[in-house]
Design a protein around this motif. Structure first.
Motif, PDB file in Angstrom:
ATOM      1  N   LYS A 157       0.823  -1.205   0.000  1.00 23.39           N
ATOM      2  CA  LYS A 157       0.000   0.000   0.000  1.00 23.39           C
ATOM      3  C   LYS A 157       0.860   1.260   0.000  1.00 23.39           C
ATOM      4  O   LYS A 157       0.425   2.315  -0.464  1.00 23.39           O
ATOM      5  N   GLU A 158       2.084   1.151   0.535  1.00 23.49           N
ATOM      6  CA  GLU A 158       2.978   2.306   0.543  1.00 23.49           C
ATOM      7  C   GLU A 158       3.320   2.738  -0.888  1.00 23.49           C
ATOM      8  O   GLU A 158       3.497   3.926  -1.160  1.00 23.49           O
ATOM      9  N   VAL A 159       3.397   1.777  -1.783  1.00 21.83           N
ATOM     10  CA  VAL A 159       3.687   2.117  -3.180  1.00 21.83           C
ATOM     11  C   VAL A 159       2.483   2.815  -3.805  1.00 21.83           C
ATOM     12  O   VAL A 159       2.634   3.782  -4.560  1.00 21.83           O
ATOM     13  N   ARG A 160       1.285   2.341  -3.474  1.00 19.06           N
ATOM     14  CA  ARG A 160       0.095   3.019  -3.990  1.00 19.06           C
ATOM     15  C   ARG A 160       0.085   4.476  -3.546  1.00 19.06           C
ATOM     16  O   ARG A 160      -0.251   5.378  -4.319  1.00 19.06           O
ATOM     17  N   GLN A 161       0.457   4.716  -2.288  1.00 19.72           N
ATOM     18  CA  GLN A 161       0.487   6.088  -1.788  1.00 19.72           C
ATOM     19  C   GLN A 161       1.578   6.896  -2.485  1.00 19.72           C
ATOM     20  O   GLN A 161       1.389   8.071  -2.798  1.00 19.72           O
ATOM     21  N   GLN A 162       2.709   6.268  -2.741  1.00 21.56           N
ATOM     22  CA  GLN A 162       3.800   6.946  -3.451  1.00 21.56           C
ATOM     23  C   GLN A 162       3.332   7.397  -4.836  1.00 21.56           C
ATOM     24  O   GLN A 162       3.669   8.499  -5.286  1.00 21.56           O
ATOM     25  N   LEU A 163       2.529   6.578  -5.482  1.00 22.66           N
ATOM     26  CA  LEU A 163       2.018   6.917  -6.811  1.00 22.66           C
ATOM     27  C   LEU A 163       1.013   8.061  -6.727  1.00 22.66           C
ATOM     28  O   LEU A 163       0.984   8.940  -7.591  1.00 22.66           O
ATOM     29  N   ARG A 164       0.198   8.060  -5.663  1.00 20.34           N
ATOM     30  CA  ARG A 164      -0.726   9.193  -5.461  1.00 20.34           C
ATOM     31  C   ARG A 164       0.065  10.475  -5.253  1.00 20.34           C
ATOM     32  O   ARG A 164      -0.272  11.530  -5.799  1.00 20.34           O
ATOM     33  N   ASP A 165       1.114  10.377  -4.434  1.00 18.13           N
ATOM     34  CA  ASP A 165       1.925  11.556  -4.142  1.00 18.13           C
ATOM     35  C   ASP A 165       2.597  12.101  -5.407  1.00 18.13           C
ATOM     36  O   ASP A 165       2.935  13.289  -5.472  1.00 18.13           O
ATOM     37  N   ALA A 166       2.770  11.221  -6.396  1.00 16.17           N
ATOM     38  CA  ALA A 166       3.373  11.648  -7.659  1.00 16.17           C
ATOM     39  C   ALA A 166       2.349  12.308  -8.577  1.00 16.17           C
ATOM     40  O   ALA A 166       2.683  12.712  -9.694  1.00 16.17           O
ATOM     41  N   GLY A 167       1.105  12.411  -8.107  1.00 15.69           N
ATOM     42  CA  GLY A 167       0.071  13.098  -8.872  1.00 15.69           C
ATOM     43  C   GLY A 167      -0.746  12.201  -9.789  1.00 15.69           C
ATOM     44  O   GLY A 167      -1.510  12.698 -10.631  1.00 15.69           O
TER      45      GLY A 167
END
Length: 373
Positions: free
Chosen positions: A169-179
């Motif tokens: 899930k941390e990767v999913r959040q990283q992708l959100r943070d990338a816009g």
């Protein structure tokens, strides 16, 4: 029918696949071979049916009549931007579907996107997405089913459709943070949740009318398959095949039984079999025990192709799990196996999957039967 917590199947699959190499991408030659499924287009009732499904022998391969996903005729343009509330309760705005990345553990989301007619906009895939038209797409999962953030960001997707069967899930959040717009789709995978799955994906991509058209087609296909199976399934429950879904990864010493609310029971019910895991009170997926196998007394084992191969075929299976020999399935060397990327891929191919399993069950000679294995 019961609904399935996706985490049950995901946990079992991840446990086995994390210890194995990711499946090799399918080549066009391999896909063409899959398309050549014997008698797959013939009516089930017209095939050479076995006299008693409980005493049939040998290994049969359930295969699909086609390895392609047919898009809906509706070509309505996406209406954007659209805001949806995903399965985790997040409000997500999608303003661009030119570069879609659909990723989950079963390839179901990708097959749905292609069925909605948006396959040309798909820029990458997970390792389970192996149908025609996806061969050249880059794989963005490593060690089987782990998201590779770097590989995903290189593809510059405008929207990612995923679920909780794949992570972290941390990767999913990283992708959100990338816009990037990340939409988490419901992970329920059963025959009776396909319509909801299509509705969620179609809404997120701004093509609700395409979703409605796809649901209408899929429901009709499923009803037709179920009616065809009902024509040949024994009327009496006592005469029906006692079936057990066995998940195996021999190289990792992973042996699981999938029972009630695992999704596998949905397939067994649909083909007119008796889910013996349910009979012995086996809930979800749990590590296999010899006692459970002997108590269940299955006539037929249902397995993934790579799982059966990982133990050296039927001979290796009987050698590694001696308790199987104490069941009718073991005595008859009776296994129905199907490609890992297909057997639990509920979605656009649900009707084809149950049809393929039914053919391997009731007319094994019409499938790729190998009774001498």
């Amino acid at each position: 029918m019961r609904r399935t917590p996706a985490v049950l199947v995901a946990a079992a699959l991840a446990l086995g696949l994390a210890s194995c190499a990711a499946p090799a991408p399918a080549t066009q030659q391999e896909l063409t071979k899959v398309d050549a499924c014997p008698q797959a287009s013939e009516p089930l009732a017209s095939l050479d049916l076995v006299d008693d499904v409980r005493t049939a022998t040998g290994v049969s391969t359930a295969c699909l009549s086609s390895h392609a996903i047919e898009p809906v005729a509706d070509e309505a343009a996406p209406v954007l931007p659209v805001t949806v509330t995903d399965s985790e309760g997040r409000d997500v705005e999608i303003s661009d579907v030119d570069r879609i990345l659909p990723i989950d553990i079963s390839g179901t989301i990708a097959s749905t996107v292609f069925a909605l007619g948006l396959g040309d906009q798909v820029v990458g895939r997970d390792s389970s997405t192996q149908f025609a038209g996806t061969e050249d797409l880059p794989v963005v999962t490593k060690t089987g089913h782990t998201l590779n953030a770097e590989a995903i960001l290189e593809l510059a997707p405008t929207v990612i459709l995923t679920d909780t069967t794949i992570g972290p899930k941390e990767v999913r959040q990283q992708l959100r943070d990338a816009g990037i717009a990340v939409v988490v789709i419901s992970g329920d995978r059963r025959l009776d949740t396909t319509d909801e799955l299509v509705t969620e994906i179609a809404a997120a991509l701004g093509v609700p009318s395409r979703g409605e058209a796809l649901i209408e087609r899929l429901d009709a296909d499923l009803d037709a398959s179920l009616a065809e199976i009902a024509e040949v399934a024994p009327a009496s429950v006592e005469d029906r095949a006692r079936m057990l879904f066995l998940y195996v990864r021999g190289s990792a010493n992973v042996y699981y039984i999938f029972g009630e609310d695992s999704g596998a029971d949905s397939l067994i019910d649909a083909v007119g079999g008796v889910d013996v895991a349910g009979e012995i009170g086996w809930q979800g997926m749990k590590p296999m025990t010899a006692e459970a196998l002997v108590a269940a007394q299955p006539d037929v084992l249902v397995m993934m192709t790579d799982g059966l191969e990982s133990v050296g075929g039927i001979d290796g299976l009987l050698e590694r799990i001696p308790a199987i020999a104490q069941t009718p399935a073991g005595a008859n060397r009776r296994v129905i196996e199907m490609a890992d990327s297909e057997i639990l891929s509920f979605g656009p191919r649900s009707a084809e999957v149950i049809d393929a399993i039914a053919r391997a069950l009731y007319a094994p000679d019409s499938a790729t039967a190998e009774s001498a294995k």
